[in-house]
Design a protein around this motif. Sequence first.
Motif, mmCIF file in Angstrom:
data_model
loop_
_atom_site.group_PDB
_atom_site.id
_atom_site.type_symbol
_atom_site.label_atom_id
_atom_site.label_comp_id
_atom_site.label_asym_id
_atom_site.label_seq_id
_atom_site.Cartn_x
_atom_site.Cartn_y
_atom_site.Cartn_z
ATOM 1 N N GLN A 13 12.770 2.548 -7.955
ATOM 2 C CA GLN A 13 13.016 3.906 -7.451
ATOM 3 C C GLN A 13 14.401 3.923 -6.816
ATOM 4 O O GLN A 13 14.766 2.990 -6.091
ATOM 5 N N GLY A 19 3.075 -0.062 2.041
ATOM 6 C CA GLY A 19 3.161 1.188 2.798
ATOM 7 C C GLY A 19 2.654 2.340 1.942
ATOM 8 O O GLY A 19 2.713 2.283 0.706
ATOM 9 N N TRP A 54 12.200 3.731 1.379
ATOM 10 C CA TRP A 54 11.375 2.607 0.923
ATOM 11 C C TRP A 54 12.195 1.840 -0.109
ATOM 12 O O TRP A 54 12.467 2.343 -1.189
ATOM 13 N N SER A 87 11.767 9.082 -7.081
ATOM 14 C CA SER A 87 10.556 8.763 -6.313
ATOM 15 C C SER A 87 9.346 9.062 -7.189
ATOM 16 O O SER A 87 9.265 10.151 -7.782
ATOM 17 N N THR A 88 8.417 8.131 -7.273
ATOM 18 C CA THR A 88 7.220 8.365 -8.100
ATOM 19 C C THR A 88 6.405 9.545 -7.544
ATOM 20 O O THR A 88 5.702 10.212 -8.285
ATOM 21 N N ARG A 128 10.750 6.948 -0.837
ATOM 22 C CA ARG A 128 10.593 7.507 0.519
ATOM 23 C C ARG A 128 9.468 6.822 1.275
ATOM 24 O O ARG A 128 8.438 6.474 0.704
ATOM 25 N N GLY A 129 9.675 6.681 2.594
ATOM 26 C CA GLY A 129 8.619 6.196 3.462
ATOM 27 C C GLY A 129 8.207 7.297 4.419
ATOM 28 O O GLY A 129 8.695 8.425 4.318
ATOM 29 N N ARG A 130 7.329 6.974 5.342
ATOM 30 C CA ARG A 130 6.922 7.959 6.359
ATOM 31 C C ARG A 130 8.090 8.225 7.307
ATOM 32 O O ARG A 130 8.984 7.406 7.436
ATOM 33 N N LYS A 153 5.168 -6.641 6.922
ATOM 34 C CA LYS A 153 4.578 -5.554 6.115
ATOM 35 C C LYS A 153 4.631 -5.901 4.632
ATOM 36 O O LYS A 153 5.667 -6.314 4.121
ATOM 37 N N ILE A 177 2.210 4.776 -3.103
ATOM 38 C CA ILE A 177 1.926 3.440 -2.570
ATOM 39 C C ILE A 177 2.981 2.440 -3.052
ATOM 40 O O ILE A 177 3.310 2.391 -4.236
HETATM 41 C C1 BTN Z 1 5.854 3.812 4.480
HETATM 42 O O1 BTN Z 1 5.468 2.682 4.738
HETATM 43 O O2 BTN Z 1 6.605 4.433 5.242
HETATM 44 C C2 BTN Z 1 5.394 4.477 3.205
HETATM 45 C C3 BTN Z 1 6.047 3.857 1.990
HETATM 46 C C4 BTN Z 1 5.590 4.486 0.688
HETATM 47 C C5 BTN Z 1 6.352 3.949 -0.503
HETATM 48 C C6 BTN Z 1 5.788 4.426 -1.806
HETATM 49 S S1 BTN Z 1 6.524 3.596 -3.191
HETATM 50 C C7 BTN Z 1 5.781 4.734 -4.290
HETATM 51 C C8 BTN Z 1 5.851 6.095 -3.635
HETATM 52 N N1 BTN Z 1 7.107 6.762 -3.921
HETATM 53 C C9 BTN Z 1 7.846 6.944 -2.824
HETATM 54 O O3 BTN Z 1 8.961 7.506 -2.798
HETATM 55 N N2 BTN Z 1 7.209 6.460 -1.749
HETATM 56 C C10 BTN Z 1 5.916 5.909 -2.104
#
Ligand code: BTN
Length: 232
Positions: A41, A112, A52, A17-18, A45-47, A109, A126
């Motif tokens: 990646q 995110g 993601w 994950s960045t 991860r997302g929220r 979408k 992002i």
């Molecule tokens: C969402 O919509 O739930 C948030 C998504 C966020 C994705 C970005 S991709 C770069 C960064 N690294 C991650 O692991 N997540 C964010």
Amino acid sequence: MITFENFRIFKYETVESTNDVALELISTTKFPFVVVVAEEQTKGRGRAGHTWHSQSGGLYFSIAMRSGGISADSRLIVYSSLPVAETLKDYGLLPRIKLPNDVYIGKRKISGILGERKSDYLIIGIGINVNQKEFPPEISEIATSMYAETGKTYDRDEVLYNFLERFDKLIRSPESHYEKWLKFVSALRKKVSFTYRKTRIEGFVEHIDSDLNLYVNGQKFNIYEIFDFREP
Ligand code: BTN
């Protein structure tokens, strides 16, 4: 490493994950802002614990900053959707912001944002769907990309620099971006539903203030704590 305005940009092929790499770099260097970009990646991860999907073709990056000053301003986590929306508009798309900080084209979408505070740092991660031609089956009906919308492929570095130029302005004065941000928010004066502190809320959005509170049914809700936001 590339320098662009205030930002030190580190590029990777594949990371988990960045957000994690950006945290590592900001905590082991002296740079005020670190940007980490990855081609793919493996644990994006997302929220709310979501994954993601981060296959090649998308733009995945995280901006990390130290505590104090601007990074104390949590509004950045929400307002970061503004430079994303403005950048997409620049390419001829018609984006809208779905609260708290997703960017949509119509019902799909395209971007995110995951804001995380870890010890003394703020990391804003992002994902922007740029050149993906297809998505995994579970999101193929609800995701879109710049390519899917326009039939063109884009230089992801250019998209990133376009974003960073706007983000640079945002970090200089987040408060002055409220009006511009609100123009992209599609929920105002709509009937919506969302989860807030484990309760499902349903009602009409009367107002959104510059401290990022949402007013629904005469009650005030902090936008940072909103999950699973739905609007027509
Ligand atoms: C969402 O919509 O739930 C948030 C998504 C966020 C994705 C970005 S991709 C770069 C960064 N690294 C991650 O692991 N997540 C964010």
